[in-house]
Design an enzyme around this catalytic site. Structure first.
Site, mmCIF file in Angstrom:
data_model
loop_
_atom_site.group_PDB
_atom_site.id
_atom_site.type_symbol
_atom_site.label_atom_id
_atom_site.label_comp_id
_atom_site.label_asym_id
_atom_site.label_seq_id
_atom_site.Cartn_x
_atom_site.Cartn_y
_atom_site.Cartn_z
ATOM 1 N N ASP A 26 -11.350 -46.566 102.306
ATOM 2 C CA ASP A 26 -10.071 -47.419 102.639
ATOM 3 C C ASP A 26 -10.010 -48.482 101.798
ATOM 4 O OD1 ASP A 26 -8.234 -47.982 104.625
ATOM 5 O OD2 ASP A 26 -9.488 -49.795 105.192
ATOM 6 N N ARG A 27 -11.227 -48.994 101.202
ATOM 7 C CA ARG A 27 -10.964 -50.201 100.115
ATOM 8 C C ARG A 27 -10.228 -50.015 98.720
ATOM 9 N NH1 ARG A 27 -11.270 -54.832 102.781
ATOM 10 N NH2 ARG A 27 -13.006 -54.577 104.622
ATOM 11 N N LEU A 43 -3.046 -52.415 108.286
ATOM 12 C CA LEU A 43 -1.724 -52.635 107.516
ATOM 13 C C LEU A 43 -1.913 -52.481 106.268
ATOM 14 C CD1 LEU A 43 -0.655 -55.716 109.735
ATOM 15 C CD2 LEU A 43 0.232 -53.436 109.814
ATOM 16 N N ARG A 44 -3.461 -52.226 105.767
ATOM 17 C CA ARG A 44 -3.522 -52.068 104.346
ATOM 18 C C ARG A 44 -2.572 -50.949 103.582
ATOM 19 N NH1 ARG A 44 -9.128 -51.772 104.376
ATOM 20 N NH2 ARG A 44 -9.209 -54.125 104.566
ATOM 21 N N GLY A 45 -2.157 -50.093 104.137
ATOM 22 C CA GLY A 45 -1.427 -49.156 103.563
ATOM 23 C C GLY A 45 -0.010 -49.731 103.263
#
Length: 372
Positions: free
Chosen positions: A229-230, A310-312
């Protein structure tokens, strides 16, 4: 009888020959190891685009490249070194401190500025640091400087790879084989942007914001979900199937191996042109705008795909703007979003660790449904 002594110093070395009790000096030039030109790489457009967008906007958060063995993953990543622009750093600072941004300064530089001390500023090319799979935690994070401790009797910090990688690129080949304790270190630094070291009575923190680039073969195991995910983007590459293209790749590689310097010379113009484009894009990135309605639709896609966090959304917005800027436009188009959104979201869809990562078709289907 000949006795030879070789002395290496930077790019030049001297060969000393003892002949009939007389010295004869012969000087030669030792060339740096040549790198395959980025613009000479055939195919793998998805991987190349992801890498270039991260150079334009490092805040995208890096790229994970997964693909079959022998598909040019590490060659492409290392070819990026030639294209990296220069940045301003504080001279003689082991952390590549930014002279203008306090968040990217070491505590020592911050203290100097606070006391109105003058600091020397130099330009330096962005570095790519390799993180070997067998590296120790001390080598990665930094440790006590034994030489100073023994010679001067003082406790001093010896910076590690995370210090060198600050404001640069940290590359991990076969990242899915990285030991868990090093994965934990990377997660901590990537999450906070700082590296904190507690060693033998020394406590030090320094900025460690880097573009994390990883490559690997999915057959050798998957990444931990937290580390996956990072990565801002995820590029999937496969073996080229077209015979003509395969022949072209083999011919180029053979030509490079036989005469690397003359091969590189053939691509000097295209390399310089791409480098100039990247420098210009980095400079004008802040001027690129993305319509509010497009941002709403990006978030709608993320919501429909049930993307965690919300990273996407953030990465898709940044990557779209970087692409528009790279192609010389000041406004993001739906086509820009369509090209980058599979790279930004495909690795965020998996809920079951045993599932395979989506090829991007699911993301594209939802995009077409929402954008029309």
């Amino acid at each position: 009888m000949f006795q030879s002594f070789n002395f290496y110093r930077r790019k030049k070395y001297l060969k000393y020959f003892l002949l009939k009790n007389k010295f004869m000096v012969v000087e030669d030039t030792q060339q740096e190891r040549p790198i395959f030109p980025f613009t000479a790489i055939v195919g793998q457009e998805e991987m190349k685009l992801a890498l270039l967008l991260n150079v334009i906007d490092p805040k995208i958060g890096g790229v994970m490249i997964m693909g079959d063995r022998g598909t040019g993953k590490s060659t492409t990543v290392r070819a990026l070194v030639d294209l990296l622009p220069e940045i301003q750093v504080v001279a003689d600072d082991p952390f590549n401190s930014d002279p203008k941004d306090p968040e990217l300064m070491s505590e020592e530089v911050r203290e100097k500025l606070k006391n109105n001390q003058k600091i020397e500023i130099i330009s330096k090319k962005i570095e790519m640091i390799d993180l070997p799979l067998g590296a120790t935690e001390d080598r990665v994070c930094g440790t006590i400087d034994i030489e100073k401790a023994l010679s001067e009797g003082i406790k001093a910090f010896e910076p590690g790879l995370l210090a060198k990688a600050n404001r640069g690129i940290l590359y991990v080949d076969e990242v899915n084989l990285l030991d868990d304790h090093l994965v934990d270190v990377l997660l901590d630094a990537a999450a906070s942007g700082w590296n904190t070291v507690e060693r033998e009575g020394i406590s030090i923190s320094h900025p460690s914001r880097f573009i994390l680039v990883g490559s690997g073969n999915p057959e050798e195991g998957e990444l931990r979900p937290q580390l996956l995910d990072r990565f801002g983007m995820h590029a999937q590459i496969g073996t080229v199937k077209e015979p003509e293209l395969r022949v072209q790749i083999v011919e180029q590689r053979t030509a490079f191996d036989e005469a690397p310097f003359s091969f590189r010379k053939n691509y000097e113009d295209s390399q310089n042109q791409l480098m100039a484009t990247l420098v210009k894009a980095r400079k004008h990135l802040s001027n690129v705008e993305i319509d509010y309605n497009y941002r709403i639709k990006i978030s709608q896609i993320c919501s429909e795909l049930d993307v965690d966090g919300l990273r996407g959304d953030l990465v898709t917005n940044r990557a779209s703007k970087a692409l528009a800027c790279f192609e010389g436009r000041s406004e993001v188009t739906p086509q820009d979003i369509f090209r980058v959104i599979p790279l930004c979201l495909r690795h965020r869809l998996r809920k079951d660790p045993l599932e395979t990562i989506d090829s991007g078709e699911k993301v594209q289907e939802i995009f077409k449904k929402i954008f029309g």
